[in-house]
Design an enzyme around this catalytic site. Structure first.
Site, PDB file in Angstrom:
ATOM      1  N   SER A  88       1.009  -1.237   0.006  1.00 62.45           N
ATOM      2  CA  SER A  88      -0.161   0.018   0.067  1.00 62.45           C
ATOM      3  C   SER A  88       0.988   1.228   0.101  1.00 62.45           C
ATOM      4  CB  SER A  88      -0.863  -0.021   1.031  1.00 62.45           C
ATOM      5  OG  SER A  88      -0.162  -0.056   2.239  1.00 62.45           O
ATOM      6  N   GLU A  89       2.045   1.085   0.626  1.00 65.51           N
ATOM      7  CA  GLU A  89       2.778   2.229   0.810  1.00 65.51           C
ATOM      8  C   GLU A  89       4.477   1.723   0.716  1.00 65.51           C
ATOM      9  OE1 GLU A  89      -0.564   4.783   2.194  1.00 65.51           O
ATOM     10  OE2 GLU A  89       0.115   2.951   2.980  1.00 65.51           O
ATOM     11  N   THR A  90       5.340   2.725   0.272  1.00 71.78           N
ATOM     12  CA  THR A  90       6.667   2.596   0.404  1.00 71.78           C
ATOM     13  C   THR A  90       7.353   3.955   0.702  1.00 71.78           C
ATOM     14  OG1 THR A  90       6.786   0.633  -1.313  1.00 71.78           O
ATOM     15  CG2 THR A  90       8.842   2.063  -0.758  1.00 71.78           C
ATOM     16  N   PHE A 114       5.072   7.072  -0.872  1.00 69.54           N
ATOM     17  CA  PHE A 114       4.444   6.685  -2.153  1.00 69.54           C
ATOM     18  C   PHE A 114       3.586   5.450  -2.084  1.00 69.54           C
ATOM     19  CE2 PHE A 114       8.136   9.372  -3.754  1.00 69.54           C
ATOM     20  CZ  PHE A 114       7.726   9.883  -4.688  1.00 69.54           C
ATOM     21  N   HIS A 169       0.451   4.902   8.672  1.00 70.22           N
ATOM     22  CA  HIS A 169       1.295   3.861   9.060  1.00 70.22           C
ATOM     23  C   HIS A 169       2.725   3.978   8.524  1.00 70.22           C
ATOM     24  CE1 HIS A 169       1.023   1.543   5.109  1.00 70.22           C
ATOM     25  NE2 HIS A 169       2.057   0.661   5.793  1.00 70.22           N
TER      26      HIS A 169
END
Length: 283
Positions: free
Chosen positions: A51-53, A71, A82
């Site tokens: 979902s995100e990096t 991102f 998170h």
């Protein structure tokens, strides 16, 4: 002109918002992201399929301890919950020493965000909502269709924008939240979160779910940014106490727990973080 050769950079994958490893929301963190372009960051975030990096960088604001870029697989967020806790956890684990006693200060697109230790967990101070208010009737009808609910089943709905453009929907109960089977086509491009109260005696006070139509991940396991907005909404309307626990990810087999606390002028959103993968990445 050719691109610089990739180099080895420290890489962590962190599970956030669960006491049990692999039962929360995973986050990929590139610890030393200096020299990477936004295009390279976006490409890598798309590749991780999470979902995100996040990408940690030296701060540009002297008050901050580090800077982070966040991102999804398709876009950059100015703030997300998170990723904030997972990035702070990784920065500290990598030897970071805060400039201020008691707080880590993160610089991100939304400004400076404070993170502190609280009862063995990290917690971030919810950023202010940049859009907050009742949604219009046409949008409310779209929400009802997207959630496959009668309009009367929506007790209230509000914009809760603090980076991601969330719309919060209040339902009658946690059971109703868990029973929702969304129609993503009807939802369109809306980012929608739903919340409902548990019965007294449950191990959480509220149940939360968040939907991201059009993303590779259509339901987020645990969402700090949405819960930060929900806390401000529910507390300001006297629907939630000054301290509570929200559960999220139940229908996905996760055990996400978010610890919410109003303290002075701040609302803190906290949870456990655990490093699950530790190594390096060529970027």
């Amino acid at each position: 002109m050719s691109s610089p050769s990739p180099r080895s950079r420290p890489f962590h994958q962190v599970d956030v918002f669960s006491r049990e490893p692999y039962r929360g929301n995973p986050l990929a963190v590139v610890v030393d992201a200096e020299g990477l372009s936004a295009e390279q960051m976006q490409q890598f975030a798309n590749w991780t399929n999470l979902s995100e990096t996040t990408f940690l960088l030296p701060p540009t604001d002297p008050r901050a301890d580090y800077r982070v870029r966040i991102f999804t697989g398709s876009e950059e967020f100015p703030f997300a919950g998170h990723p904030t806790l997972g990035s702070a956890h990784t920065w500290l684990e990598s030897g970071g020493v805060p400039k201020s006693a008691g707080f880590v200060v993160q610089e991100c697109g939304a400004g400076l965000v404070r993170v502190k230790h609280d009862a063995g967990r990290l917690a971030f101070a919810a950023p202010p909502l940049t859009r907050f208010g009742t949604v219009e009737d046409t949008l409310r009808r779209q929400l009802a269709a997207g959630l496959r609910l009668p309009e009367a089943g929506i007790l209230d709905a509000s914009w809760l924008v603090n980076g991601p453009e969330w719309i919060g929907v209040l339902l009658e109960s946690a059971e109703q939240v868990l029973a929702v089977q969304p129609d993503f086509a009807a939802m369109g491009a809306l980012k929608v979160g739903i919340v409902g109260a548990h019965k007294p005696g449950a191990d959480a006070d509220f149940e939360v779910r968040t939907f991201l139509p059009g993303d590779a991940i259509t339901e987020d396991p645990v969402t700090g940014s949405f819960n930060a907005g929900v806390a401000q909404w529910l507390m300001s309307s006297n629907r939630a106490p000054a301290e509570y626990v929200a559960a999220q990810g139940t229908v996905l087999g996760r055990t996400g727990r978010l610890h919410i606390k109003a303290e002075d002028a701040d609302i803190w959103v906290g949870g456990h973080s655990t490093t699950c993968i530790l190594g390096s990445v060529l970027l």
